[in-house]
Write an enzyme that holds these catalytic residues in place. Structure first.
Site, short mmCIF file in Angstrom:
data_model
loop_
_atom_site.label_atom_id
_atom_site.label_comp_id
_atom_site.label_asym_id
_atom_site.label_seq_id
_atom_site.Cartn_x
_atom_site.Cartn_y
_atom_site.Cartn_z
N HIS A 122 48.61 27.77 91.52
CA HIS A 122 48.97 27.55 90.11
C HIS A 122 47.98 25.49 90.52
O HIS A 122 48.87 25.26 91.43
CB HIS A 122 49.31 27.75 88.90
CG HIS A 122 50.71 27.20 89.50
ND1 HIS A 122 51.61 27.26 90.16
CD2 HIS A 122 51.16 25.66 88.97
CE1 HIS A 122 53.09 26.94 90.05
NE2 HIS A 122 52.66 25.36 89.39
N GLU B 78 51.16 15.79 89.11
CA GLU B 78 51.79 15.50 88.25
C GLU B 78 52.81 14.64 89.11
O GLU B 78 53.76 13.86 88.47
CB GLU B 78 52.86 16.92 88.24
CG GLU B 78 52.49 17.92 87.45
CD GLU B 78 53.40 18.93 86.88
OE1 GLU B 78 54.06 19.88 87.65
OE2 GLU B 78 53.47 19.39 85.86
N HIS C 94 50.00 23.80 93.32
CA HIS C 94 51.15 24.38 93.53
C HIS C 94 51.17 25.63 94.21
O HIS C 94 50.50 26.67 93.55
CB HIS C 94 52.38 23.93 92.56
CG HIS C 94 52.14 22.50 91.89
ND1 HIS C 94 52.66 22.17 90.74
CD2 HIS C 94 52.45 21.77 92.48
CE1 HIS C 94 53.32 21.14 90.40
NE2 HIS C 94 52.80 20.56 92.06
N THR D 221 58.64 22.04 87.04
CA THR D 221 58.01 21.69 86.44
C THR D 221 57.37 22.06 84.70
O THR D 221 57.07 21.75 84.40
CB THR D 221 56.76 20.85 86.79
OG1 THR D 221 55.82 21.30 86.67
CG2 THR D 221 57.12 20.15 88.43
ZN ZN Z 1 53.02 23.56 88.98
#
Ligand code: ZN
Length: 275
Positions: A138, A144, A157, A225
């Site tokens: 995703h 991030e 990710h 996260t």
């Molecule tokens: Zn993620």
């Protein structure tokens, strides 16, 4: 947004149904009477609604559900700012070995991001001798993780799990540049609306083409996260970014203008670099 399954539960109070509607998770088999008798109990097994905005934004996640406590009390949270001068080179670590092959995938807008699910268990990484199987991947906008205090345009990710249930997430920073033609297979069916329904992507998708050629990485122990911010996640943030075109980045941004958790305190943790 309300699934037919939810709609059929006519006993669910209208208020509860309204709350659930924005969550993108399966509603629990709620019983209105029980909910009235036990108001102090967790609202449901259903995960509380969370987001990146307003009252349900990252600084409030821990307040939204007792299952999300680690989001505020955790001491090994992700993402983090990677300060390159403080990264410790570790000769015991070698670059992650990636064994991905073209695979059938499906794509989903889960209300928080665009997620791509694998239809097989054939894609693995090897990390210090342990195999982890790719579960899904995703995206976040902007990135991030920060490197020396700077975000990249986006971050991919790739979420893997070992036989022992340990999660290893490969983070790939994405910068604005050349078009990624493989990505167009996904972006041509990009779901703009939240849904529990996955869309099958035609043919196969080659995940290798989302990776840079050089797989050297920053390593540290962190967390999910997103709620519930569970710790014990092995992070592998690739040092080299990949490029996507401005159009590819803005196609995602049109759906999710921002979906990144702010960086968390590194605390006593060290970030290592493989050799
Ligand atoms: Zn993620």
């Amino acid at each position: 947004m309300t699934s037919s399954k939810q709609a059929s539960r006519i006993l669910v109070p209208l208020l509860a149904l309204t709350v659930m509607a924005g969550c993108g998770n399966n509603a629990q088999n709620n019983n209105a009477d029980e909910a009235v008798k036990a108001p102090a109990a967790p609202v449901s097994a259903h995960q509380a609604h969370w987001s990146y905005e307003g009252d349900t934004s990252p600084e409030h996640w821990a307040e939204l559900d007792e299952l999300f406590t680690a989001c505020s009390t955790g001491t090994s949270q992700s993402p983090v700012n990677i300060v390159q001068t403080q990264v410790k080179e570790d000769e015991a670590l070698s670059p992650v070995q990636v064994k991905y092959s073209p695979s059938p995938v499906s794509i989903l807008n889960n209300g928080h991001t665009i997620q791509v699910n694998l239809q097989n268990q054939d894609n693995t990484i090897i990390l210090e001798g342990t195999a982890y199987v790719l579960q899904q991947f995703h995206f976040h906008l902007p990135s991030e993780h920060e490197v020396d205090g700077k975000h990249a345009a986006m971050e991919l990710h790739l979420v893997h799990k070992s036989d022992d249930g340990v999660l290893a997430v490969v983070g790939v920073l994405i910068t604005k540049g050349a078009d990624n033609s493989e990505l167009n297979k996904l972006w041509s069916v990009l779901p703009s609306k939240e849904s529990e329904q996955e869309t099958a992507v035609e043919g196969t998708f080659d995940i290798n083409k989302l990776l840079p050629a050089d797989l050297h990485s920053f390593r540290y122990q962190g967390s999910l996260t997103t709620p519930p911010c569970t710790e014990g996640v092995q992070w592998i943030v690739l040092e080299n970014p990949v490029q996507w075109s401005e159009a590819q980045i803005s196609a995602f941004g049109d759906i999710f203008p921002h979906d990144n958790r702010p960086v968390q305190h590194l605390g006593t943790r060290e970030i290592a670099a493989d050799q």
